[in-house]
Enzyme design. Structure first.
Site, PDB file in Angstrom:
ATOM      1  N   LYS A   4      32.143   4.009 -17.954  1.00  0.00           N
ATOM      2  CA  LYS A   4      32.817   3.276 -16.871  1.00  0.00           C
ATOM      3  C   LYS A   4      34.102   4.421 -16.698  1.00  0.00           C
ATOM      4  O   LYS A   4      34.362   4.998 -18.207  1.00  0.00           O
ATOM      5  CB  LYS A   4      32.626   2.296 -16.786  1.00  0.00           C
ATOM      6  CG  LYS A   4      31.198   1.505 -16.191  1.00  0.00           C
ATOM      7  CD  LYS A   4      30.966   0.114 -15.888  1.00  0.00           C
ATOM      8  CE  LYS A   4      29.903  -0.152 -15.369  1.00  0.00           C
ATOM      9  NZ  LYS A   4      29.997  -1.707 -14.874  1.00  0.00           N
ATOM     10  N   ARG A  17      24.615  -4.378 -21.116  1.00  0.00           N
ATOM     11  CA  ARG A  17      23.258  -2.955 -19.872  1.00  0.00           C
ATOM     12  C   ARG A  17      24.215  -1.703 -20.048  1.00  0.00           C
ATOM     13  O   ARG A  17      25.639  -1.490 -20.279  1.00  0.00           O
ATOM     14  CB  ARG A  17      24.284  -3.813 -18.941  1.00  0.00           C
ATOM     15  CG  ARG A  17      23.250  -3.128 -17.522  1.00  0.00           C
ATOM     16  CD  ARG A  17      24.184  -3.530 -16.278  1.00  0.00           C
ATOM     17  NE  ARG A  17      22.913  -2.332 -14.842  1.00  0.00           N
ATOM     18  CZ  ARG A  17      23.510  -1.882 -14.763  1.00  0.00           C
ATOM     19  NH1 ARG A  17      25.003  -1.060 -15.054  1.00  0.00           N
ATOM     20  NH2 ARG A  17      22.660  -0.499 -13.605  1.00  0.00           N
TER      21      ARG A  17
HETATM   22  N1  HH2 Z   1      27.237  -1.417 -12.843  1.00  0.00           N
HETATM   23  C1  HH2 Z   1      26.623  -0.946 -12.159  1.00  0.00           C
HETATM   24  C2  HH2 Z   1      25.622  -1.548 -11.364  1.00  0.00           C
HETATM   25  N2  HH2 Z   1      24.813  -2.501 -12.428  1.00  0.00           N
HETATM   26  N3  HH2 Z   1      24.960  -4.936 -12.934  1.00  0.00           N
HETATM   27  C3  HH2 Z   1      25.690  -5.699 -13.724  1.00  0.00           C
HETATM   28  N4  HH2 Z   1      25.120  -6.990 -13.493  1.00  0.00           N
HETATM   29  N5  HH2 Z   1      26.802  -5.711 -14.312  1.00  0.00           N
HETATM   30  C4  HH2 Z   1      26.897  -3.795 -14.197  1.00  0.00           C
HETATM   31  O1  HH2 Z   1      28.504  -4.276 -15.045  1.00  0.00           O
HETATM   32  C5  HH2 Z   1      26.534  -3.492 -13.253  1.00  0.00           C
HETATM   33  C6  HH2 Z   1      25.718  -3.422 -12.559  1.00  0.00           C
HETATM   34  C7  HH2 Z   1      27.738   0.379 -11.932  1.00  0.00           C
HETATM   35  O2  HH2 Z   1      26.465   1.149 -13.519  1.00  0.00           O
HETATM   36  P1  HH2 Z   1      25.715   2.373 -13.138  1.00  0.00           P
HETATM   37  O3  HH2 Z   1      24.133   0.987 -12.185  1.00  0.00           O
HETATM   38  O4  HH2 Z   1      25.253   3.273 -14.090  1.00  0.00           O
HETATM   39  O5  HH2 Z   1      26.659   3.261 -11.419  1.00  0.00           O
HETATM   40  P2  HH2 Z   1      25.472   2.762  -9.504  1.00  0.00           P
HETATM   41  O6  HH2 Z   1      26.162   1.708  -9.208  1.00  0.00           O
HETATM   42  O7  HH2 Z   1      26.742   4.082  -9.777  1.00  0.00           O
HETATM   43  O8  HH2 Z   1      24.208   3.160  -9.643  1.00  0.00           O
END
Ligand code: HH2
Length: 283
Positions: free
Chosen positions: A222, A256
């Site tokens: 992040k 995660r």
């Molecule tokens: N962060 C992201 C997405 N979903 N869900 C939970 N529970 N906690 C988190 O910190 C979280 C989440 C963002 O990360 P990522 O899925 O890699 O990116 P994007 O939202 O751009 O797909």
């Protein structure tokens, strides 16, 4: 902690690793890499081989500024992946990362086991769906939407305000019939938080544990890591591993992550230190 997620019972302090599968064209670190069905299925199998305890499948990016995705498009991205994984005997529980009840319902019908909602089960019908299906869910904290969340990153005391707002989301979910024993709470690292606020939350996980639910934390790759170190999004594994270790030492049960093999090693060492500290200096 003791919680059944799909066919598996998660017992004890963990840490348990949630591996990320983004079937999106625009996720902040891996957008477009796993958009097609075969690539997403391969990704889930790779995460399994790397030691993931469950996989979290998402069809809508939540990065700051990301456009909203219509439900039918999100469905088309995630449901076929779940169906394929289940029809091929994929052994891990599957979490669906969505804020839409319609998508969550179809994903559960296709064989998903947990609803991971960055909107804290606050959207129309979501808490009611989770309650009716009796499935576990992640209630994550955020303010605003991906379009405007940066403007909401103003707190007097980020840890207590996030704790209070999570507690309110939990209260509403319970009123809708969600089972408290099936809730995981998540501070939402990077969601309407500056780098400094994300660090404060990682330092303050103990306060969030006092809400009485297991914690899931998502620091992987992040922007707080980039802001503190200057590392580009493809170069944030060391910072991610430091954050994973901090989460485990603070008692988070689930982390995660994108890089499961590396995070698994970091988490196991942090857990060994946590457990040794508990034996030599009982809390
Ligand atoms: N962060 C992201 C997405 N979903 N869900 C939970 N529970 N906690 C988190 O910190 C979280 C989440 C963002 O990360 P990522 O899925 O890699 O990116 P994007 O939202 O751009 O797909």
């Amino acid at each position: 902690m003791r919680m059944r997620i799909g066919a598996r019972v998660f017992e004890g302090p963990g840490p348990f690793l949630v591996g990320i599968v983004n079937t999106t064209p625009d996720s902040f670190s891996d957008g477009g890499r796993f958009l097609n069905l075969e690539d997403a299925v391969d990704r889930a199998n790779t995460l399994l081989a790397e030691g993931a305890d469950l996989v979290d499948l998402g069809g809508e990016s939540t990065r700051p500024g990301a456009p909203a995705v219509p439900a039918d498009e999100e469905l088309q991205r995630v449901v076929p992946v779940i169906e394929r994984l289940r029809s091929h005997g994929f052994s891990l529980p599957i979490s669906v990362d969505t804020s839409k009840a319609e998508v969550a319902r179809a994903a559960l019908d296709a064989g998903a086991d947990l609803v991971n909602d960055v909107n804290g089960l606050a959207g129309p019908g979501m808490a009611e769906l989770v309650a009716a299906r009796g499935v576990p869910a992640v209630i994550m904290h955020r303010r605003g939407t991906p379009a405007d969340m940066r403007a909401h990153a103003t707190y007097r005391d980020v840890v207590s305000e996030v704790a209070d707002e999570l507690s309110e989301l939990l209260r509403r979910a319970l009123i809708a019939g969600v089972d408290r024993d099936r809730v995981l709470l998540d501070p939402g690292i990077g969601f309407a938080k500056t780098a400094e606020q994300s660090i404060a939350l990682l330092a303050g996980l103990g306060r969030l544990r006092s809400l009485g639910c297991p914690l899931l934390v998502g620091p992987s790759r992040k922007s707080f890591i980039g802001e503190l170190t200057g590392a580009g999004v493809g170069d944030r594994l060391p910072g991610t591993l430091a954050a994973v270790a901090a989460c485990v030492l603070a008692g988070a049960e689930f982390v995660r992550v994108h890089d499961v093999a590396a995070a698994s090693q970091a988490a196991r060492i942090a857990a060994a230190i946590r457990d040794a500290a508990g034996r030599t200096h009982p809390p």
